[in-house]
Design an enzyme around this catalytic site. Sequence first.
Site, PDB file in Angstrom:
ATOM      1  N   ASP A   1      35.863  40.149  44.517  1.00  0.00           N
ATOM      2  CA  ASP A   1      37.011  40.997  44.175  1.00  0.00           C
ATOM      3  C   ASP A   1      37.117  41.475  42.722  1.00  0.00           C
ATOM      4  O   ASP A   1      36.934  40.689  41.799  1.00  0.00           O
ATOM      5  CB  ASP A   1      38.319  40.230  44.405  1.00  0.00           C
ATOM      6  CG  ASP A   1      38.365  39.483  45.699  1.00  0.00           C
ATOM      7  OD1 ASP A   1      37.437  39.593  46.500  1.00  0.00           O
ATOM      8  OD2 ASP A   1      39.362  38.754  45.905  1.00  0.00           O
TER       9      ASP A   1
ATOM     10  N   TRP B   1      26.658  36.369  41.446  1.00  0.00           N
ATOM     11  CA  TRP B   1      27.509  36.874  42.546  1.00  0.00           C
ATOM     12  C   TRP B   1      28.797  37.492  42.022  1.00  0.00           C
ATOM     13  O   TRP B   1      29.407  36.965  41.089  1.00  0.00           O
ATOM     14  CB  TRP B   1      27.865  35.708  43.471  1.00  0.00           C
ATOM     15  CG  TRP B   1      28.994  35.985  44.410  1.00  0.00           C
ATOM     16  CD1 TRP B   1      30.329  35.827  44.149  1.00  0.00           C
ATOM     17  CD2 TRP B   1      28.901  36.463  45.754  1.00  0.00           C
ATOM     18  NE1 TRP B   1      31.071  36.186  45.260  1.00  0.00           N
ATOM     19  CE2 TRP B   1      30.221  36.577  46.262  1.00  0.00           C
ATOM     20  CE3 TRP B   1      27.829  36.799  46.593  1.00  0.00           C
ATOM     21  CZ2 TRP B   1      30.498  37.008  47.558  1.00  0.00           C
ATOM     22  CZ3 TRP B   1      28.108  37.241  47.885  1.00  0.00           C
ATOM     23  CH2 TRP B   1      29.423  37.335  48.357  1.00  0.00           C
TER      24      TRP B   1
ATOM     25  N   ASP C   1      46.183  35.292  44.750  1.00  0.00           N
ATOM     26  CA  ASP C   1      45.921  36.667  44.333  1.00  0.00           C
ATOM     27  C   ASP C   1      47.161  37.373  43.772  1.00  0.00           C
ATOM     28  O   ASP C   1      47.589  38.425  44.267  1.00  0.00           O
ATOM     29  CB  ASP C   1      45.313  37.485  45.495  1.00  0.00           C
ATOM     30  CG  ASP C   1      44.168  36.758  46.187  1.00  0.00           C
ATOM     31  OD1 ASP C   1      43.540  35.895  45.535  1.00  0.00           O
ATOM     32  OD2 ASP C   1      43.913  37.022  47.377  1.00  0.00           O
TER      33      ASP C   1
ATOM     34  N   PHE D   1      40.571  31.873  41.166  1.00  0.00           N
ATOM     35  CA  PHE D   1      40.552  32.930  42.176  1.00  0.00           C
ATOM     36  C   PHE D   1      41.216  34.197  41.636  1.00  0.00           C
ATOM     37  O   PHE D   1      41.656  34.253  40.499  1.00  0.00           O
ATOM     38  CB  PHE D   1      41.247  32.441  43.454  1.00  0.00           C
ATOM     39  CG  PHE D   1      40.343  31.650  44.380  1.00  0.00           C
ATOM     40  CD1 PHE D   1      39.157  31.086  43.939  1.00  0.00           C
ATOM     41  CD2 PHE D   1      40.695  31.468  45.722  1.00  0.00           C
ATOM     42  CE1 PHE D   1      38.327  30.358  44.805  1.00  0.00           C
ATOM     43  CE2 PHE D   1      39.879  30.750  46.594  1.00  0.00           C
ATOM     44  CZ  PHE D   1      38.702  30.193  46.140  1.00  0.00           C
TER      45      PHE D   1
HETATM   46  C1  FRU Z   1      39.305  37.864  48.730  1.00  0.00           C
HETATM   47  C2  FRU Z   1      39.350  36.419  48.284  1.00  0.00           C
HETATM   48  C3  FRU Z   1      40.669  36.141  47.570  1.00  0.00           C
HETATM   49  C4  FRU Z   1      40.328  34.980  46.700  1.00  0.00           C
HETATM   50  C5  FRU Z   1      38.910  35.277  46.304  1.00  0.00           C
HETATM   51  C6  FRU Z   1      38.035  34.081  46.115  1.00  0.00           C
HETATM   52  O1  FRU Z   1      38.032  38.374  48.832  1.00  0.00           O
HETATM   53  O2  FRU Z   1      39.177  35.570  49.388  1.00  0.00           O
HETATM   54  O3  FRU Z   1      41.753  35.915  48.429  1.00  0.00           O
HETATM   55  O4  FRU Z   1      41.180  34.897  45.603  1.00  0.00           O
HETATM   56  O5  FRU Z   1      38.367  36.098  47.313  1.00  0.00           O
HETATM   57  O6  FRU Z   1      36.824  34.416  45.538  1.00  0.00           O
END
Ligand code: FRU
Length: 493
Positions: free
Chosen positions: A39, A36, A168, A98
Amino acid sequence: MISQVLRDARKYEETAEKAVAVESRPGFHLSTRIGWMNDPNGFSFYNGEYHLFYQYNPYSSHWDTMHWGHVASSDLLHWRYLPTALAPDMDYDRDGCFSGSAITLPDGRHMLIYTGVEKEIRPDGSTYALQRQCIAVGDGIDYEKYPNNPVLSENNLPEGSSKYDFRDPKIFQKADGSYGCVVGNCDKDRDGRVLLFSSKDGFSWNFERIFAANNGRFGKMWECPDFFELDGKQVVIVSPQEMMPQGFEYHNGNGTLCLIGKIDETTGEFVEEHNQSIDYGIDFYAPQTTLAPDGRRIMIGWMQNWDTCPGNASDRLWFGQMTLPRELSIKDGRLIQKPIKEIENLRQNKVSYENLTFTDVIQLDGIKGRKVDMELSIQPGDEKQIYHKFAVRFAQDGNYQTSVSFRPYEGIVKIDRKFSGSRRAVIHQRRSLVRTKGGKLKLRIILDRFSAEIFVNDGEHVLTVTMYTDQTADGISFFADGAVTMDVVKYDL
Ligand code: FRU
């Protein structure tokens, strides 16, 4: 020191990727090595190459405890898989590494800043996840997590900020060599905002200010912020969750938002002048930009969206692609996106037609395929009466097709993948209001096996869609209701 968790991921991906046939992937769009992808992370130019990382679960084609996958490329089109860069192997990131970003330190090391997620159980048995910003420093292959992680935690948050939605980080270097970082956040009511932090050395950070605030306008929590200067303006990009529609500009659910404005020199505040969607299609989210060595601001996005995933990806060895990298500029106060110029090096087998007037369905010799770069410009074929509708259908055979259509009286471009072979009740259509005069329109359509990116009027609007139609459906046809005159140039990619 490489942890067992990281070693396992690296070993797994090396073996598992062998089962993925090259033709089952997009040709020049990045897809996950295995499992998978969501981002894009850490998009940067380091040691003579572009590096890109991504939210990654190697072990299945569904989202789960996040790693950082890693690729490098010299032209943003041919990507080389590198070993997994980050794995959830510390207490502070055990529930996921993340999204985040990257920068080159003055001593030549590559620094990653990301969100470490740590779930905890309350005395009453309910769980919550803390999100904190962490650092890892490396050489473009191996990254060592900073011993003083996390570098930003709940202790650095302003009054009223959620410590469960704090993620993020996007780092940037300022003119004086110090660093800034924007981080996604929301308040107790889940109203989104972007927080700005600053640091002299990239390792110790201070809260500066709430840099941009939603004030109830665009969705709830704001994910994946970015901030940069472009053509004399300042630009903030975020991906809001739970949006509500506004005309043809914003749609329900996870969306993307571009705020264009300027920094007030005296207060340091970001002053908004204009807001717009970034992509008006179906499959786009969480874009991130980097500055190329030649000064171009290049953006890449996740070519899926949480709300529009086909949902049933369990039979696939891989799930998740990135968009084509896009060159950004600002014209008349709007964000303009164009496919990176490097794609022109892939063009072959030029076929072109000029001044074709038609009033029904036509197919053109030499125009078909699923890896295609096609430029069209259309205008009314009858000066006295503008046509009612124009459409291009692609990934087409007797049963299937995806289409982009244009209704000049309404000024609406519509993307439709209802007949692409999808068996889920996810969103299949989306409409965008474009700028048009006298029935004239320019389209550039980039197809790459499982996707179409439609650039309208030289990048004023972009509509992105994925479709998993069998590759044998490679027909392209043109439709006019009324008389349309068209110029078309098509290349195979
Ligand atoms: C956005 C998100 C981010 C997070 C990540 C987790 O698509 O929700 O905010 O860091 O995906 O996979």
